[in-house]
Design an enzyme around this catalytic site. Sequence first.
Site, PDB file in Angstrom:
ATOM      1  N   TYR A  19     -20.733   2.628 -10.544  1.00 38.98           N
ATOM      2  CA  TYR A  19     -20.554   2.228  -9.146  1.00 38.98           C
ATOM      3  C   TYR A  19     -19.861   3.340  -8.353  1.00 38.98           C
ATOM      4  O   TYR A  19     -18.851   3.903  -8.769  1.00 38.98           O
ATOM      5  CB  TYR A  19     -19.718   0.954  -9.056  1.00 38.98           C
ATOM      6  CG  TYR A  19     -19.344   0.593  -7.633  1.00 38.98           C
ATOM      7  CD1 TYR A  19     -20.289   0.067  -6.760  1.00 38.98           C
ATOM      8  CD2 TYR A  19     -18.061   0.823  -7.146  1.00 38.98           C
ATOM      9  CE1 TYR A  19     -19.974  -0.241  -5.453  1.00 38.98           C
ATOM     10  CE2 TYR A  19     -17.721   0.523  -5.839  1.00 38.98           C
ATOM     11  CZ  TYR A  19     -18.689  -0.003  -4.995  1.00 38.98           C
ATOM     12  OH  TYR A  19     -18.359  -0.294  -3.697  1.00 38.98           O
ATOM     13  N   HIS A  37     -17.309   5.042   7.795  1.00 44.27           N
ATOM     14  CA  HIS A  37     -16.188   4.105   7.869  1.00 44.27           C
ATOM     15  C   HIS A  37     -15.050   4.601   8.774  1.00 44.27           C
ATOM     16  O   HIS A  37     -14.045   3.905   8.923  1.00 44.27           O
ATOM     17  CB  HIS A  37     -15.651   3.815   6.464  1.00 44.27           C
ATOM     18  CG  HIS A  37     -16.534   2.862   5.690  1.00 44.27           C
ATOM     19  ND1 HIS A  37     -17.814   3.168   5.333  1.00 44.27           N
ATOM     20  CD2 HIS A  37     -16.299   1.599   5.226  1.00 44.27           C
ATOM     21  CE1 HIS A  37     -18.345   2.161   4.675  1.00 44.27           C
ATOM     22  NE2 HIS A  37     -17.451   1.189   4.601  1.00 44.27           N
ATOM     23  N   ASN A  75     -10.648   3.753  -0.958  1.00 43.57           N
ATOM     24  CA  ASN A  75     -10.576   2.514  -1.727  1.00 43.57           C
ATOM     25  C   ASN A  75      -9.157   2.270  -2.228  1.00 43.57           C
ATOM     26  O   ASN A  75      -8.857   2.522  -3.403  1.00 43.57           O
ATOM     27  CB  ASN A  75     -11.534   2.621  -2.922  1.00 43.57           C
ATOM     28  CG  ASN A  75     -12.417   1.409  -3.083  1.00 43.57           C
ATOM     29  OD1 ASN A  75     -13.068   1.254  -4.094  1.00 43.57           O
ATOM     30  ND2 ASN A  75     -12.458   0.538  -2.102  1.00 43.57           N
ATOM     31  N   ARG A 113      28.924 -20.245  12.543  1.00 44.21           N
ATOM     32  CA  ARG A 113      29.467 -20.786  11.298  1.00 44.21           C
ATOM     33  C   ARG A 113      28.499 -20.671  10.127  1.00 44.21           C
ATOM     34  O   ARG A 113      28.928 -20.635   8.973  1.00 44.21           O
ATOM     35  CB  ARG A 113      29.854 -22.250  11.525  1.00 44.21           C
ATOM     36  CG  ARG A 113      30.387 -22.956  10.306  1.00 44.21           C
ATOM     37  CD  ARG A 113      31.129 -24.243  10.626  1.00 44.21           C
ATOM     38  NE  ARG A 113      30.565 -25.046  11.668  1.00 44.21           N
ATOM     39  CZ  ARG A 113      29.935 -26.221  11.474  1.00 44.21           C
ATOM     40  NH1 ARG A 113      29.775 -26.700  10.247  1.00 44.21           N
ATOM     41  NH2 ARG A 113      29.481 -26.914  12.494  1.00 44.21           N
TER      42      ARG A 113
END
Length: 515
Positions: A51, A81, A193, A293
């Site tokens: 891949y 991208h 990635n 407080r």
Amino acid sequence: MIQIGQSTLSLEDFAELVIKHKEVALDKAAMDKVKANFEFLKKFSSNKLIYGINTGFGPMAQYKVSEENILQLQYNLIRSHSSGSGKLMPPQLSRALMVARLNSFMQAYSGVHSEVIELLQAMINHDICPCIYEHGGVGASGDLVQLAHLGLVLIGEGEVQFEGGVYPTIEIFNRFNIKPLSIHIREGLAIINGTSAMTGIGLINIIQAKKLLNWAVLFSAMINEVVQAFDDHYSHELNIVKHHKGQNAVATTMREILKDSKMIRDRSEHLYNPDNLDQEVFEDKVQEYYSLRCVTQVLGPIYDTIAQAENVLVNELNSVNDNPVIDHVNHNIFHGGNFHGDYVSLEMDKLKIAITKLSMLCERQLNYLLNNKLNQKLPPFVNLGVLGFNFGMQGMQFTATSTVAENQTMSFPMYVHSIPNNNDNQDIVSMGCNAALMTKRVIDNSFEVLAIHLVTILQAIDYIECHDRLASVSMSLYDRVRPIFPKFVEDKAPYKNMALVKDFLENSDNIIAVK
């Protein structure tokens, strides 16, 4: 220099590199592993279907890419991208992203050529910051869009931020004789990635959140001085019976700050006096309002949330957040989802909620000081001028209130806001970079609120004329900030001085720290 690759980077190491601009050194043994990892991938990938090397990406992975196109495939990935929009990230965030990506590569599981690592080192050391846009990442296959803009710069394209300007990348590279990256096998996929954008931004958020907490504890101590509160609500004895680290750390710090204050009262010397029993209505408050407080109970969980976020994000910083993982030790390649940003996204949402609550506490303390009916010690709006004619802190309260309201609205979590995309390949996403950027905005807003809060405390100190009775820590802060925002009686536009106070709070290092 800070050496990368030799050991785990801490948050302090990260701050030295990103905020103080220490230079990066590369550990030789780690670089040898990077080179061995690359050589293994080069041999292993021959005649195999892997891949992102000879396949398409994401839902297009079923398409084989021909041998002559496998390097061009990586360039196509980076360029396609680089589609971010919105505001440019500040250079500090781009630097943080580069440090995080470099440290991930130095784990030697990404199969990248050493050229990528040396190029990132050169950019960090010359403070050349890629132009990266806020909008684009969904944080599932990593910070794809943000990291693609890093990749675009690495191959010599796009733009960089340098010395306050924006320039074509190649112009700045040429100035330093830097050679753009040449793709060797899978550098395009390896660069984009990962979770390095959300991690880098997230670590900056944690550094700044710690500052906010330290200031909030100090301001809470100072407001207790101004109103001459009793000391038991931050005592060891009261807090130790509640078994939370954060609560007790906050209480310990308040005791340290107030140990030499001449304003804080001992309950046994005042309310436990038998003469008080003759009164039907006590002039002294038996207990303070919750915003004074319950400081340890409100800020304690925020301390614990910051600590948890630091632990998770430092783990992410030192992790392999790539896919696939190239394992040259076991002679295999593993496909999975280490790029998924859920760890970071969830911690950023928790941190965002915690800091919003911190800003809410400070706003309530501010309101207490400004409302004379509540504090019964100060004029309305801590107005040191003529009531009705002058306005004191009245105008600045509007800014604090509206900014806290914005924080509250932004506190809805991104972590549960998954929208499937990528042809439903990314059917559940983290929105981690969005979460980190929204948290940054909440943190930035909170510094604005705390700046207004601090100026109000200083005005109250001047009205009561108690400077010489303050704790030494409180007195020191007063003396440091008053030249930035002087005491005022007559009305004048405060926005420029307020911006200087905010800058002081964001950038001061010598704060008494909650430990």
